[in-house]
Write an enzyme that holds these catalytic residues in place. Sequence first.
Site, PDB file in Angstrom:
ATOM      1  N   ASP A 157      49.274  31.459  57.558  1.00  0.00           N
ATOM      2  CA  ASP A 157      47.857  31.835  57.424  1.00  0.00           C
ATOM      3  C   ASP A 157      47.171  31.157  56.238  1.00  0.00           C
ATOM      4  OD1 ASP A 157      48.269  33.676  59.564  1.00  0.00           O
ATOM      5  OD2 ASP A 157      49.193  35.026  58.106  1.00  0.00           O
TER       6      ASP A 157
ATOM      7  N   LYS B 196      45.812  26.267  58.093  1.00  0.00           N
ATOM      8  CA  LYS B 196      46.273  24.940  58.553  1.00  0.00           C
ATOM      9  C   LYS B 196      45.387  24.389  59.655  1.00  0.00           C
ATOM     10  CE  LYS B 196      50.237  26.716  59.428  1.00  0.00           C
ATOM     11  NZ  LYS B 196      50.161  27.993  58.719  1.00  0.00           N
TER      12      LYS B 196
ATOM     13  N   GLY C  46      48.402  31.568  64.723  1.00  0.00           N
ATOM     14  CA  GLY C  46      47.020  31.888  65.087  1.00  0.00           C
ATOM     15  C   GLY C  46      46.070  31.070  64.244  1.00  0.00           C
ATOM     16  N   HIS C  47      45.347  30.175  64.873  1.00  0.00           N
ATOM     17  CA  HIS C  47      44.383  29.358  64.142  1.00  0.00           C
ATOM     18  C   HIS C  47      42.982  29.791  64.520  1.00  0.00           C
ATOM     19  CE1 HIS C  47      47.568  26.858  63.035  1.00  0.00           C
ATOM     20  NE2 HIS C  47      47.550  26.011  64.032  1.00  0.00           N
TER      21      HIS C  47
ATOM     22  N   GLN D  62      53.140  28.544  61.036  1.00  0.00           N
ATOM     23  CA  GLN D  62      53.673  29.470  60.025  1.00  0.00           C
ATOM     24  C   GLN D  62      53.692  28.801  58.643  1.00  0.00           C
ATOM     25  OE1 GLN D  62      55.803  29.335  63.132  1.00  0.00           O
ATOM     26  NE2 GLN D  62      54.224  30.724  63.825  1.00  0.00           N
TER      27      GLN D  62
HETATM   28  P1  IMP Z   1      58.028  36.175  64.560  1.00  0.00           P
HETATM   29  O1  IMP Z   1      57.709  34.756  64.266  1.00  0.00           O
HETATM   30  O2  IMP Z   1      57.081  36.824  65.539  1.00  0.00           O
HETATM   31  O3  IMP Z   1      59.463  36.367  64.927  1.00  0.00           O
HETATM   32  O4  IMP Z   1      57.826  37.007  63.199  1.00  0.00           O
HETATM   33  C1  IMP Z   1      58.667  36.823  62.073  1.00  0.00           C
HETATM   34  C2  IMP Z   1      57.866  36.916  60.780  1.00  0.00           C
HETATM   35  O5  IMP Z   1      57.002  35.790  60.675  1.00  0.00           O
HETATM   36  C3  IMP Z   1      56.956  38.132  60.680  1.00  0.00           C
HETATM   37  O6  IMP Z   1      56.910  38.553  59.324  1.00  0.00           O
HETATM   38  C4  IMP Z   1      55.609  37.613  61.120  1.00  0.00           C
HETATM   39  O7  IMP Z   1      54.550  38.381  60.596  1.00  0.00           O
HETATM   40  C5  IMP Z   1      55.649  36.228  60.503  1.00  0.00           C
HETATM   41  N1  IMP Z   1      54.792  35.255  61.198  1.00  0.00           N
HETATM   42  C6  IMP Z   1      55.023  34.634  62.361  1.00  0.00           C
HETATM   43  N2  IMP Z   1      54.035  33.794  62.669  1.00  0.00           N
HETATM   44  C7  IMP Z   1      53.167  33.854  61.659  1.00  0.00           C
HETATM   45  C8  IMP Z   1      51.932  33.176  61.379  1.00  0.00           C
HETATM   46  O8  IMP Z   1      51.459  32.307  62.120  1.00  0.00           O
HETATM   47  N3  IMP Z   1      51.329  33.531  60.222  1.00  0.00           N
HETATM   48  C9  IMP Z   1      51.852  34.446  59.362  1.00  0.00           C
HETATM   49  N4  IMP Z   1      52.986  35.082  59.571  1.00  0.00           N
HETATM   50  C10 IMP Z   1      53.642  34.797  60.708  1.00  0.00           C
END
Ligand code: IMP
Length: 428
Positions: free
Chosen positions: A13, A16, A40-41, A223
């Site tokens: 977040d 990017k 999420g962009h 991420q």
């Molecule tokens: P997962 O990727 O859904 O397995 O989540 C694993 C961890 O990564 C969690 O703490 C999510 O909140 C975090 N996470 C996954 N994708 C994002 C992102 O795009 N932005 C921020 N945190 C993320």
Amino acid sequence: MSTIVIVGSQWGDEGKGKITDFLGKDANIISRYQGGDNAGHTLDVDGKVYKLRLIPSGILYKDKVTVVGNGVVINPKTMIEELNSLKESGVDISNLKISDRAHVIFPYHIKEDQLQEEAKGDSKIGTTNRGIGPAYMDKASRIGIRIADMLNPEVFKNRLKETLDIKNKEFTDLYNSKPMNFDDIYHEYSQYADQIRNMVTDTSLLLNNAIDKNENILFEGAQGIMLDIDQGTYPYVTSSNPAAGVSIGAGVGPNKIDKVVGVVKAYTSRVGDGPFPTQLDDEIGDFIRENGHEYGTVTKRPRRVGWLDTVVLRHAFRVSGVTDIALNVLDVLTNLESLKICTSYELDGKEIDYYPATIDEIKRCKPIYKELPGWTEDITNIKDYNDLPENTKKYIETIEDLTGAKIATISVGPNRNQTILKNNVWKN
Ligand code: IMP
């Protein structure tokens, strides 16, 4: 020609999407290489807001090729929904290419994600519940189904039968939950296969051919490095490699990468669980959260926020080879009387300047701060670095000093135009 990788340098977040969009105007190809629709962009282009999860933000440029590489895990339902909504907004989607080797996310992955989180109780990761971890788990266990498999009805039928049998045993015997129906999944996904068939190709070949032709390629990490499964705050991480996953996830050799731009939020935020040494649970934290609209794009969860942490940044830059910084959301800090930047930690009475490996140690770390004066001037319309208030420049230069990387861009608002270019990364 240049190849540039954009990576989030904190816990995701960092904005990017905006910087990919900004640097993307000089690229021929924009490619993702890891993650899935957990990303999420939000992009603001000339007042029109686009929310993308899976499709690279480059899709908004009609003259660019947009690639979803082999390291991405694809939920075709999300992908098709996103493509339809882009089409409705008048965006040309004909230049999207999808890797034949990318793994597919199925409904049983989402169910598994949820069941695993429930089973972990208080130790849950706080995932986005998109089935990301289970899809990567299947890839590593060699029971995953790839896009190319899904396009061949016979192969798909057999692979889905085998894998679903395993999953259903797990659901019924281990979790005491209901099995899933083969026919429903097979028919739904066969329709998706037909809808994306024309976009599927060997994207590694496409990217390497473009590199041979001296084209500009922008690789868009999802991420952030602190969520990297190897280099992040394990186990509170995602299941892919934002840090240096580009070679594996795009199928290009490490010698083909010219620059790595680390996207840095001017403060720190984190969604989901896990330690966060500079977290602010006070009115300054509330100010930053509200001013920065710090609520998850995918989950809508309020994000935890805190001061900028350069221990995190130095770790992140080292493990992923960051050469340049894209500093984002600097305007959110306007009107704070003073600002703090974490320079090191105190761990059990000793000062340390590295990020410890274990959660237990990180929980015991107390941040050591450098305090800087804030600014009250509106910076949202500034176009030239030299016009920024002195205290703003001081904040920026302190980040450069503490991390050893150079600032390339500074974002002072959500719009494409609200970006100050300090150093053109395509040219040097
Ligand atoms: P997962 O990727 O859904 O397995 O989540 C694993 C961890 O990564 C969690 O703490 C999510 O909140 C975090 N996470 C996954 N994708 C994002 C992102 O795009 N932005 C921020 N945190 C993320």
